[in-house]
Motif scaffolding. Structure first.
Motif, mmCIF file in Angstrom:
data_model
loop_
_atom_site.group_PDB
_atom_site.id
_atom_site.type_symbol
_atom_site.label_atom_id
_atom_site.label_comp_id
_atom_site.label_asym_id
_atom_site.label_seq_id
_atom_site.Cartn_x
_atom_site.Cartn_y
_atom_site.Cartn_z
ATOM 1 N N PHE A 330 0.942 -1.128 0.052
ATOM 2 C CA PHE A 330 0.095 0.069 -0.038
ATOM 3 C C PHE A 330 0.842 1.222 0.130
ATOM 4 C CE2 PHE A 330 -1.795 3.277 2.688
ATOM 5 C CZ PHE A 330 -2.794 3.821 2.031
ATOM 6 N N THR A 331 0.559 2.030 -0.778
ATOM 7 C CA THR A 331 0.982 3.318 -1.129
ATOM 8 C C THR A 331 0.416 4.518 -1.479
ATOM 9 O OG1 THR A 331 3.359 2.435 -1.740
ATOM 10 C CG2 THR A 331 3.235 4.711 -2.203
ATOM 11 N N ALA A 332 0.090 5.745 -0.705
ATOM 12 C CA ALA A 332 -0.871 6.762 -0.859
ATOM 13 C C ALA A 332 0.030 7.979 -0.765
ATOM 14 C CB ALA A 332 -1.838 6.312 -0.262
ATOM 15 N N LEU A 333 -0.646 9.104 -1.303
ATOM 16 C CA LEU A 333 -0.350 10.490 -1.053
ATOM 17 C C LEU A 333 -1.423 11.258 -0.406
ATOM 18 C CD1 LEU A 333 2.177 12.321 -1.380
ATOM 19 C CD2 LEU A 333 1.132 13.171 -3.432
ATOM 20 N N ALA A 334 -1.252 11.868 0.540
ATOM 21 C CA ALA A 334 -2.373 12.909 0.795
ATOM 22 C C ALA A 334 -2.145 14.250 0.202
ATOM 23 C CB ALA A 334 -1.930 13.046 2.568
ATOM 24 N N PHE A 335 -3.293 14.620 -0.517
ATOM 25 C CA PHE A 335 -3.117 16.001 -1.194
ATOM 26 C C PHE A 335 -4.019 16.788 -0.955
ATOM 27 C CE2 PHE A 335 -6.177 13.262 -3.308
ATOM 28 C CZ PHE A 335 -7.167 14.287 -3.701
ATOM 29 N N LYS A 336 -4.923 16.824 0.257
ATOM 30 C CA LYS A 336 -5.879 17.502 0.728
ATOM 31 C C LYS A 336 -6.477 17.055 2.052
ATOM 32 C CE LYS A 336 -10.056 20.132 -0.514
ATOM 33 N NZ LYS A 336 -9.896 21.347 -0.837
ATOM 34 N N VAL A 337 -6.383 18.145 3.056
ATOM 35 C CA VAL A 337 -6.758 18.068 4.226
ATOM 36 C C VAL A 337 -8.023 19.127 4.575
ATOM 37 C CG1 VAL A 337 -6.238 17.835 6.839
ATOM 38 C CG2 VAL A 337 -4.791 16.811 5.170
ATOM 39 N N ASN A 338 -9.038 18.431 5.301
ATOM 40 C CA ASN A 338 -10.041 19.255 5.673
ATOM 41 C C ASN A 338 -10.081 19.165 7.398
ATOM 42 O OD1 ASN A 338 -11.138 20.692 3.647
ATOM 43 N ND2 ASN A 338 -12.627 19.219 3.299
ATOM 44 N N ALA A 339 -9.515 19.976 7.924
ATOM 45 C CA ALA A 339 -9.312 19.883 9.356
ATOM 46 C C ALA A 339 -10.469 20.742 10.059
ATOM 47 C CB ALA A 339 -8.059 20.676 9.970
ATOM 48 N N ALA A 340 -11.627 20.028 9.937
ATOM 49 C CA ALA A 340 -13.005 20.786 10.619
ATOM 50 C C ALA A 340 -12.960 20.420 11.991
ATOM 51 C CB ALA A 340 -14.058 19.976 9.835
ATOM 52 N N PRO A 341 -13.838 21.476 12.797
ATOM 53 C CA PRO A 341 -13.814 21.181 14.220
ATOM 54 C C PRO A 341 -14.442 19.609 14.586
ATOM 55 C CG PRO A 341 -14.691 23.277 13.598
ATOM 56 C CD PRO A 341 -14.394 22.502 12.289
ATOM 57 N N THR A 342 -15.456 19.345 13.887
ATOM 58 C CA THR A 342 -15.927 17.838 13.952
ATOM 59 C C THR A 342 -15.145 16.626 13.683
ATOM 60 O OG1 THR A 342 -16.781 18.068 11.675
ATOM 61 C CG2 THR A 342 -17.959 18.788 13.758
ATOM 62 N N GLY A 343 -14.061 16.895 13.002
ATOM 63 C CA GLY A 343 -13.103 15.756 12.877
ATOM 64 C C GLY A 343 -12.296 16.059 11.360
ATOM 65 N N ARG A 344 -11.165 15.297 11.209
ATOM 66 C CA ARG A 344 -10.213 15.491 10.259
ATOM 67 C C ARG A 344 -10.582 14.725 9.098
ATOM 68 N NH1 ARG A 344 -4.985 15.113 9.684
ATOM 69 N NH2 ARG A 344 -3.619 16.884 9.530
ATOM 70 N N LEU A 345 -10.686 15.236 7.975
ATOM 71 C CA LEU A 345 -10.952 14.550 6.510
ATOM 72 C C LEU A 345 -9.737 14.549 5.839
ATOM 73 C CD1 LEU A 345 -13.444 12.863 5.650
ATOM 74 C CD2 LEU A 345 -14.002 15.044 4.241
#
Length: 700
Positions: A330-345
């Motif tokens: 398994f290999t993946a790249l994180a290209f976007k983060v939504n650090a909302a108060p309800t949780g991290r996407l």
């Protein structure tokens, strides 16, 4: 032996089945200048494929991908949004990217994980400044593209003029595979030049013919038959001139069949030697079906992309490759983060292997293990939960607590570190404070979260005054970020006047600069002796800093040379004239000396930092200010007023047409220009900008 053979066969069959599924995936981006219609293209694709049951409109604020309140209020795309749909047995993952230059970072991060792209051009304006910028971004990432000339129903729309613009501005071969039927308001369809047939839309795509979106196939209209034949012949000749296989058939048969043309166009698209051009009107639902067919036929699947390359870790530069195969680690790249108060996407592009809900993954850069609690198929702001994802997928996950944009996530037993997306350097800075002192800590946390979501934003706290500053790619970029903090966190934030981010450039260096660092305060001391040559880099060099060492005989051990480079980079963060970052510096370590007890990496790092700062003061640097290329569209009767205003803003006129002016203007002079332009042209003037490098700032 029999057991081993059976196992091998089973694995091979599973891999083949899995890769067959990957071959039917297309990870595509929609790229364009602001207002070229890319969000409308995305909406029509979703409607036509049955993903949505109502056509969203930008002007009504009902689009799927522009779901943020600020996007709907402003009528522009601000955040890249991912959606999925199905067409002709293929799954298409689409990312609708922003078209405004201030949000180029969103485009950059999206292109890093895409396999192909559709570039949308305005049939009236042709290749606009930001269209050219995003095209170059895609080119830099090696992303194959096809083009869609949109808005053919508008007054002044001209496919041939758009093709000429593509040829002149982008310096490539546009291969038009369609001929419009009708012009402007009478535009009703296109002639498919590969199959010499007419594709017409008798309505605006109400789906009344069983989901075909109102498209009808028929013979080429008689009045266009001759022109269609001429254009088909021109297409064959152009393809034969570029593709060896097509040339062989053309020389043998004197013509090219549709199958040969399709195969050749696919090859030319994927090598970037030419671009396939289609046309239509997304708003009228005309031309979307052929565009989807072209995306499937010409743009690559994840299997067509080369294996991803990376290093084992930050400290081990052994290069490894991973094929787009579910059986690979398994290999993946994180290209976007939504650090909302309800949780991290966290949005991931999977390059190899499989990911299951509950898996533990390794963040290679930090060495941290994280657990994936949920996997989501993304549909803009809506999500559908799934149990697993495979190579080629674009998904969002919940559960990762610390992975940042650009992080490589992989199987713990098979670490790999991929190259992260590059963030552009900020050019505008504002001070941000909470109006109420009780909100100070809350604001600090909100600003940190904003910078975590968007690496193009830079947060800094002045160590002396405690004032927080936020830097970004433009006024609008910062305005959107602060407004989001106010809305999402309920903080009344006060913003200072924007200031541009200056640079300092070395123009005259020094040779044989000696710096000796000696410190003795009881116990182990510090000793480092350095001899440095500091010179300006050539203007053509794309690097801001180049370091080399010519020391021989072990006079400076290798680990100390690395410490010297680290210290030099620290020194370049603050220049001698105004504390701005210094660029255009070449440093050569020519000699040095050590002490058997007091020398250390810390001593050489400190010596390099102090020595370079002294050397810069001994040399000569100049302050640079950021420039912007401004393209202003105005009525002819207001042209003189606009030219005078640009001159007053220290602008250098590059070109002037009947109703358009292009100029290089210092970015600092453009604050408030939108309001000024509207007032001087009675609201009829518009302008766009894009970064244009740096130039010496005026002195005094």
């Amino acid at each position: 032996m029999r057991t081993d053979t059976t196992t091998s066969t089973t694995t091979s069959t599973t891999s083949t089945t899995s890769t067959d599924g990957i071959a039917a995936v297309r990870n595509l981006g929609i790229l364009a200048h602001v207002d070229a219609g890319k969000t409308t293209v995305t909406e029509r694709i979703l409607y036509l494929t049955g993903t949505t049951h109502r056509r969203g409109e930008v002007h009504d604020g009902t689009t799927v991908t522009d779901f943020d309140p600020q996007e709907r209020d402003r009528g522009i795309t601000i955040f890249a949004a991912a959606v999925s749909c199905a067409w002709a047995g293929h799954r298409i993952n689409l990312i609708d990217t922003p078209g405004h230059v201030d949000f180029a970072g969103e485009v950059e991060r999206s292109l890093r994980v895409l396999d192909g792209a559709v570039a949308v051009f305005d049939a009236v304006a042709g290749v606009e400044p930001q269209s050219e910028s995003v095209w170059r971004q895609a080119e830099r990432h090696g992303v194959p593209r096809i083009a869609f000339v949109n808005k053919l129903d508008r007054a002044g729309a001209d496919l041939d003029a758009a093709l000429a613009s593509i040829r002149e501005r982008l310096h490539l071969h546009p291969l038009a595979v369609q001929l419009p039927i009708g012009a402007e308001g009478a535009f009703t369809g296109v002639v498919d030049l590969l199959h010499l047939r007419a594709l017409t839309w008798t309505n605006e795509g109400d789906g009344g013919d069983g989901g075909d979106g109102g498209m009808r196939r028929g013979p080429v209209p008689a009045h266009l038959a001759a022109e269609a034949a001429v254009r088909r012949r021109a297409l064959e000749e152009a393809v034969a001139a570029l593709h060896p296989g097509a040339l062989e058939e053309f020389c043998t048969d004197g013509t090219l069949g549709a199958a040969t043309l399709t195969a050749a166009l696919r090859d030319l698209t994927r090598t970037g030697e030419a671009v396939v051009v289609l046309c239509g009107s997304a708003y009228r639902n005309r031309g979307i079906e052929p565009l989807l067919d072209a995306a499937v036929a010409y743009l690559p699947s994840p299997l067509d992309a080369p294996a991803v390359r990376g290093v084992t870790s930050l400290t081990d530069d052994t290069v490894q490759e991973r094929d787009p195969d579910p059986e690979q680690p398994f290999t993946a790249l994180a290209f976007k983060v939504n650090a909302a108060p309800t949780g991290r996407l966290t949005y991931l592009r999977l390059y190899a292997g499989r990911l299951h809900k509950g898996d533990t993954v390794l963040d290679t850069a930090t060495g941290r293990l994280e657990r994936v609690s949920r996997i989501l198929r993304v549909q803009a702001e809506r999500h559908t939960e799934t149990d697993h994802a495979v190579a080629g997928d674009i998904v969002a996950v919940i559960g990762l607590k610390a992975a940042r944009v650009g992080a490589t996530l992989c199987a713990p037993h098979a670490p790999l570190l991929l190259e992260a997306p590059v963030s552009a350097e900020p050019v505008v800075t504002v001070a941000v404070e909470a109006r109420r002192s009780a909100d100070t800590d809350k604001l600090a946390a909100a600003l940190a979260r904003a910078a975590q979501e968007d690496p193009s934003l830079r947060l800094r706290t002045d160590p002396e005054t405690g004032q927080r500053t936020l830097s970004g790619l433009g006024e609008l970029h910062l305005e959107v970020a602060v407004e989001r903090i106010r809305r999402d966190h309920g903080i009344d934030a006060v913003v200072g006047r924007p200031q541009v981010a200056h640079r300092e450039r070395l123009v005259a260096g020094v040779t044989g600069f000696v710096h000796r660092h000696v410190k003795q305060e009881g116990g182990a001391g510090q000793f480092a002796h350095l001899v440095l040559d500091i010179h300006p880099l050539d203007d053509t060099c794309e690097e801001d800093f180049v370091f080399s060492s010519t020391v021989t005989g072990g006079r400076v051990p290798r680990e100390y040379v690395q410490a010297v480079e680290a210290g030099l980079r620290e020194a370049l963060t603050e220049g001698p004239l105004g504390g701005h970052p210094v660029t255009g510096v070449r440093v050569t370590l020519t000699d040095g000396a050590t002490h058997p007890k007091d020398s250390s990496e810390l001593a050489f790092r400190t010596a390099a930092r102090q020595g370079l700062r002294e050397a810069l003061r001994a040399g000569r640097t100049v302050v640079l200010e950021p420039l912007a290329e401004v393209t202003v569209s105005v009525p002819e009767d207001a042209l003189g007023t606009v030219l005078g205003d640009l001159a007053a803003r220290r602008g250098h006129i590059q070109s002037t047409a009947a109703s358009q002016v292009t100029a290089l203007v210092p970015l600092a002079e453009l604050f408030g220009y939108a309001t000024r332009l509207r007032s001087r042209t009675q609201g009829r003037g518009t302008f766009t900008t894009r970064p244009a490098g740096y130039a010496p700032a005026p002195t005094g």
